[in-house]
Scaffold this motif. Structure first.
Motif, PDB file in Angstrom:
ATOM      1  N   ALA A  10       5.952 -78.060  56.264  1.00  0.00           N
ATOM      2  CA  ALA A  10       7.257 -78.785  56.033  1.00  0.00           C
ATOM      3  C   ALA A  10       7.359 -79.246  54.551  1.00  0.00           C
ATOM      4  N   LEU A  11       6.238 -79.704  54.067  1.00  0.00           N
ATOM      5  CA  LEU A  11       6.190 -79.920  52.536  1.00  0.00           C
ATOM      6  C   LEU A  11       6.491 -78.873  51.708  1.00  0.00           C
ATOM      7  N   GLU A  16      10.010 -75.886  48.275  1.00  0.00           N
ATOM      8  CA  GLU A  16      10.752 -74.913  47.821  1.00  0.00           C
ATOM      9  C   GLU A  16      12.297 -74.835  47.744  1.00  0.00           C
ATOM     10  N   ALA A  17      12.974 -75.554  48.686  1.00  0.00           N
ATOM     11  CA  ALA A  17      14.221 -75.856  48.839  1.00  0.00           C
ATOM     12  C   ALA A  17      14.800 -76.447  47.426  1.00  0.00           C
ATOM     13  N   LEU A  19      13.518 -76.709  44.776  1.00  0.00           N
ATOM     14  CA  LEU A  19      13.290 -75.725  43.537  1.00  0.00           C
ATOM     15  C   LEU A  19      14.767 -74.985  43.334  1.00  0.00           C
ATOM     16  N   ARG A  20      15.253 -74.507  44.462  1.00  0.00           N
ATOM     17  CA  ARG A  20      16.422 -73.771  44.709  1.00  0.00           C
ATOM     18  C   ARG A  20      17.718 -74.505  44.135  1.00  0.00           C
ATOM     19  N   ASP A  21      17.604 -75.829  44.223  1.00  0.00           N
ATOM     20  CA  ASP A  21      18.591 -76.599  43.934  1.00  0.00           C
ATOM     21  C   ASP A  21      18.694 -76.998  42.315  1.00  0.00           C
ATOM     22  N   VAL A  22      17.877 -76.493  41.561  1.00  0.00           N
ATOM     23  CA  VAL A  22      17.788 -76.874  40.124  1.00  0.00           C
ATOM     24  C   VAL A  22      17.902 -75.573  39.331  1.00  0.00           C
ATOM     25  N   THR A  23      18.547 -74.645  39.895  1.00  0.00           N
ATOM     26  CA  THR A  23      18.977 -73.527  39.010  1.00  0.00           C
ATOM     27  C   THR A  23      20.074 -73.909  37.920  1.00  0.00           C
TER      28      THR A  23
END
Length: 165
Positions: A10-11, A16-17, A19-23
């Motif tokens: 879960a961590l 990973e989620a 990181l996807r939010d900081v493009t």
């Protein structure tokens, strides 16, 4: 053991989620300077002993050390950057993935004197281009180094979207 394994998985999924939010929209020299000086300024306001390192490809664009750091932090930065380049994701994600599998860098034939899975280095990802650089923070506990790097990327993205940089 199952709960621990589930928690680790879960961590990793949460990291990973995030990181996807900081493009980012772009990442040039001015963006790197903005990013590095943002970390410096925030670290000064919070009295944090950190090294900040910003690179575009192999080119180191910003590197600065706050009081309370030493040359060892520079070594951690280099090792974390190598890890991000090797695995294509944040050094903290790599470390948590390995821990969840009960593995270490040695399982990949990598020397821990050259690579580090401690948190604090994240890829700088540009929409449509992929990873183009790295942002590394060293000097705090690994989760805090990682969190500060993500906070900085979020701030840069917001500044880009607002036309401030």
């Amino acid at each position: 053991m199952a709960d621990t394994q589930d928690d680790a998985t879960a961590l990793v999924e949460r990291l990973e989620a995030e990181l996807r939010d900081v493009t980012l929209v772009r990442f040039g020299h001015d963006d790197a300077w903005w990013l590095g000086t943002w970390v410096w300024r925030v670290a000064a306001e919070r009295d944090l002993p950190v090294v900040v390192d910003v690179r575009r490809g192999e080119h180191q664009l910003v590197h600065a050390s706050r009081p309370g750091t030493c040359a060892d932090n520079d070594g951690w930065v280099e090792r974390k950057v190598r890890t991000v380049r090797r695995f294509g994701t944040a050094s903290y994600v790599v470390g948590r993935r390995l821990a969840a599998k009960g593995q270490t860098l040695a399982d990949y034939g990598l020397d821990p004197a050259r690579y580090a899975t401690a948190g604090g280095c994240v890829p700088v990802v540009v929409d449509g281009a992929g990873a183009v650089g790295t942002l590394a923070v060293s000097g705090l506990p690994q989760a805090d180094d990682h969190a500060l790097a993500l906070e900085a990327l979020r701030a840069l993205r917001a500044a880009q979207e607002a036309g401030e940089v």
